[in-house]
Scaffold this motif. Structure first.
Motif, short mmCIF file in Angstrom:
data_model
loop_
_atom_site.label_atom_id
_atom_site.label_comp_id
_atom_site.label_asym_id
_atom_site.label_seq_id
_atom_site.Cartn_x
_atom_site.Cartn_y
_atom_site.Cartn_z
N SER A 1 -2.16 12.69 5.32
CA SER A 1 -1.13 13.72 5.44
C SER A 1 -0.86 14.02 6.91
O SER A 1 0.29 14.15 7.33
N GLY A 2 -1.92 14.09 7.72
CA GLY A 2 -1.77 14.32 9.16
C GLY A 2 -1.04 13.17 9.83
O GLY A 2 -0.19 13.38 10.70
N LEU A 3 -1.37 11.96 9.44
CA LEU A 3 -0.69 10.79 10.00
C LEU A 3 0.79 10.83 9.67
O LEU A 3 1.64 10.54 10.52
N ASN B 1 0.86 -1.18 0.00
CA ASN B 1 0.00 0.00 0.00
C ASN B 1 0.89 1.23 0.00
O ASN B 1 1.91 1.27 0.68
N ALA B 2 0.47 2.22 -0.75
CA ALA B 2 1.18 3.49 -0.75
C ALA B 2 0.28 4.54 -0.12
O ALA B 2 -0.91 4.59 -0.40
N MET B 3 0.84 5.34 0.74
CA MET B 3 0.05 6.39 1.38
C MET B 3 -0.15 7.55 0.41
O MET B 3 0.81 8.05 -0.16
#
Length: 97
Positions: free
Chosen positions: A92-94, A82-84
């Motif tokens: 983005s916050g994570l 998986n790619a964020m």
């Protein structure tokens, strides 16, 4: 996704609780107790082994030959990650955390 595409899917899961959840959430999938190091299937019986994000848990010295054992000639091991997507605000916050 594979089920939705009409593929015959067989899942192997070593954890009893996760296996129960898998069977509950995907009742059409044949879900077996097993692991990458001990796949409960005969030799040359599958066309693909999608490992997804689980591969980092495998003992590759044992799992590699075991995966090769169950793959049919011409079969593939699909190592998917998986790619964020950092354009999604919560991701983005994570990433910032």
């Amino acid at each position: 996704m594979l089920v939705a595409l009409g593929a015959e899917v067989i899942a192997a899961e070593p954890g009893a609780a996760m296996l129960t959840e898998l069977r509950r959430s995907l009742p059409t999938v044949r879900a077996l107790s097993g692991s990458a190091e001990a796949i409960p299937l005969p030799e040359a019986s599958v066309d693909a082994v999608p490992a997804d994000n689980a591969m980092h848990w495998f003992d590759l010295a044992v799992a590699g030959p075991e995966i090769a054992r169950v793959l049919a000639p011409g079969g593939i091991l699909a190592e998917l990650w998986n790619a964020m997507d950092d354009e999604v605000e919560w991701i983005s916050g994570l990433a910032r955390v």
